[in-house]
Design a protein around this motif. Sequence first.
Motif, PDB file in Angstrom:
ATOM      1  N   SER A  69       0.853  -1.180   0.000  1.00  0.00           N
ATOM      2  CA  SER A  69       0.000   0.000   0.000  1.00  0.00           C
ATOM      3  C   SER A  69       0.888   1.228   0.000  1.00  0.00           C
ATOM      4  CB  SER A  69      -0.892   0.015   1.243  1.00  0.00           C
ATOM      5  OG  SER A  69      -1.825  -1.020   1.185  1.00  0.00           O
TER       6      SER A  69
ATOM      7  N   HIS B 124      -0.974  -0.498  -4.349  1.00  0.00           N
ATOM      8  CA  HIS B 124      -2.365  -0.240  -3.979  1.00  0.00           C
ATOM      9  C   HIS B 124      -2.404   1.089  -3.245  1.00  0.00           C
ATOM     10  CE1 HIS B 124      -3.449  -4.494  -4.669  1.00  0.00           C
ATOM     11  NE2 HIS B 124      -2.233  -4.721  -4.216  1.00  0.00           N
ATOM     12  N   GLU B 125      -3.147   2.035  -3.778  1.00  0.00           N
ATOM     13  CA  GLU B 125      -3.295   3.310  -3.092  1.00  0.00           C
ATOM     14  C   GLU B 125      -4.069   3.091  -1.793  1.00  0.00           C
ATOM     15  OE1 GLU B 125      -4.658   7.844  -4.157  1.00  0.00           O
ATOM     16  OE2 GLU B 125      -5.439   6.209  -5.369  1.00  0.00           O
ATOM     17  N   GLY B 126      -3.531   3.595  -0.709  1.00  0.00           N
ATOM     18  CA  GLY B 126      -4.185   3.422   0.585  1.00  0.00           C
ATOM     19  C   GLY B 126      -3.284   3.939   1.683  1.00  0.00           C
TER      20      GLY B 126
ATOM     21  N   PRO C  64      -0.546   3.019   4.193  1.00  0.00           N
ATOM     22  CA  PRO C  64       0.396   1.973   4.624  1.00  0.00           C
ATOM     23  C   PRO C  64       0.393   1.876   6.156  1.00  0.00           C
ATOM     24  CG  PRO C  64       1.462   3.549   3.145  1.00  0.00           C
ATOM     25  CD  PRO C  64       0.128   4.105   3.515  1.00  0.00           C
TER      26      PRO C  64
END
Length: 130
Positions: free
Chosen positions: A8, A57-59, A61
Motif C-alpha cells: 500500500s 495499492h493506493e491506501g 500503509p
Amino acid sequence: MIDHTGVSVSNFDASKAFYDKALAPLGARMLMQVPLERTGGLGVAGYGRERPTFWLHEGRPTDRQHVAFSARSREEVDAFHRAALAAGGRDNGGPGLRRHYHPDYYGAFVLDLDGHNVEAVFHGHVPAKG
C-alpha cells in the motif's frame, strides 16, 4: 511459491513514478493499471517482466513491508540502487555481498517513499578473475 505480492502506498502517482524508475534496470515495468471505476477510485497498478507480480495499492500503509526483486546480475543490482536513489528513495544498504545470508548473495536496499524496504538481489556466483 509466491505468485504475486504488493504494498500500500500513500501517494499513488509519486510511488508509481518511483517504481517506474527503480524497477526499470531490473527489466520490469508497469504492465497493468486497473481502471478507477473498478477500484472505488483508488490507484492500483501491477509491475513485472512478463506479467504483473508486484502490485501498488493506493491506501494507508499501516506496516512497513520488505520486498526483494530478483536481479539477473550484480550490475542490475547496482543499477537498481542508483535508479531508486535518483527517484527519491533513501539508502538502506548499498550494493554488496551479504555473506551472512549466503556466500553468493549480492543485494542492495532502498526505502521507498513510504518507508518500505525495497531490495534487489542476485544469487549467482561470479568466478574469480585470474
